[in-house]
Design an enzyme around this catalytic site. Structure first.
Site, PDB file in Angstrom:
ATOM      1  N   GLU A   1     -45.639 -46.400 -42.765  1.00 32.98           N
ATOM      2  CA  GLU A   1     -44.712 -45.294 -42.533  1.00 32.98           C
ATOM      3  C   GLU A   1     -44.367 -45.333 -41.051  1.00 32.98           C
ATOM      4  OE1 GLU A   1     -45.100 -40.521 -42.774  1.00 32.98           O
ATOM      5  OE2 GLU A   1     -46.107 -41.624 -44.369  1.00 32.98           O
TER       6      GLU A   1
ATOM      7  N   ASP B   1     -43.810 -31.841 -36.985  1.00 33.33           N
ATOM      8  CA  ASP B   1     -44.920 -32.580 -36.391  1.00 33.33           C
ATOM      9  C   ASP B   1     -45.672 -31.766 -35.366  1.00 33.33           C
ATOM     10  OD1 ASP B   1     -44.603 -35.165 -37.698  1.00 33.33           O
ATOM     11  OD2 ASP B   1     -42.675 -35.248 -36.668  1.00 33.33           O
TER      12      ASP B   1
END
Length: 263
Positions: free
Chosen positions: A49, A60
């Site tokens: 990923e 995030d």
């Protein structure tokens, strides 16, 4: 069949769970990032990923936010990220690569051109966290038509009414977010994850991979044991941020992969 589909078929035939690793393109620098990326398959990584650096990564936590900032400050761009994939593909034509990021850089490039370039570079799937299912015509469906998997996230707050909408155009695998919050925020708990994975699997034949909050081989094993595999991101990014060498980071990745594969 994409490389992602083929990988899950292979793992199923081997009776193994998937280990997915996340890294940020261009962090801590282009050369180191490419070297680590090239070493991931030998460290046991089944699917890579690859984070696309962006200025406002809302999903995030600080670890990955800082990685994105470092990459951007070093001049990393969407084009350089695709070049990184091209360089990886010169040696490895089998390991799936999922590009994870946000819609703005893709939109700025133009969806049609981006999909042509991503496919040519060797990208197999996309995770674009700020495009909900209501916007599937924007990127999801064109990506599927271009031969790329579009991987959707389900979360603890995705209830039974919402879940079918999330799943309707998803392909490759379903990414289940084990915690409520941002990446790196808390530890995943297998006892909490197991019933949620079962709930998702009751509505789809796609593999369910669990991410967020997995930092150790033991937790990787526990989470993979109740799902089709697991994703580790922040813990790997933190190893790179600490100044460890690429080989040291890959040794750490191997312990996580071994944990997931022993589930």
């Amino acid at each position: 069949m994409t490389r992602i589909d083929a990988t899950f078929e292979r793992l199923k035939s081997e009776g193994k769970k998937a280990f997915v690793s996340y890294m940020m393109a261009g962090d801590p620098d282009e050369a180191t990032a490419l070297s680590v990326m090239r070493g991931l398959p030998a460290a046991g990584v089944d699917i890579i990923e690859l984070g696309l650096p962006f200025t406002d990564p809302m999903a995030d936590g600080s670890t990955i936010q800082l990685a994105g900032q470092r990459a951007l400050e070093n001049g990393m761009t969407l084009e350089k990220t695709l070049d990184m994939v091209r360089a990886f593909r010169s040696d490895d034509d089998t390991t799936p690569i999922v590009l994870m990021g946000y819609y703005n850089p893709i939109y700025n490039r133009g969806v049609d051109q981006f999909l042509i370039d991503a496919k040519e570079a060797g990208i197999d799937g996309l995770i674009v966290v700020d495009l909900p299912p209501e916007e599937d015509e924007e990127l999801c469906i064109p990506a599927q038509n271009a031969g790329l998997n579009f991987i959707r996230l389900a979360t603890p707050t995705t209830d039974d009414q919402r879940l079918p909408k999330v799943l309707q155009n998803t392909s490759g695998f379903v990414y289940y977010v084990s915690i409520t919050g941002i990446t790196g925020a808390a530890a995943a708990q297998a006892a909490d994850v197991a019933p949620e994975v079962a709930r998702i699997k009751a509505q789809t034949d796609l593999p369910v991979i669990v991410g967020f909050g997995i930092r150790t081989p033991d937790v990787a094993e526990e989470i993979a044991g109740v799902a089709d595999g697991c994703v580790v991101g922040s813990a790997i990014v933190a190893e790179l941020a600490s100044g460890k060498s690429g080989d040291e980071v890959l040794s750490f990745v191997k312990t996580l992969a071994d944990g997931a594969h022993s589930a």
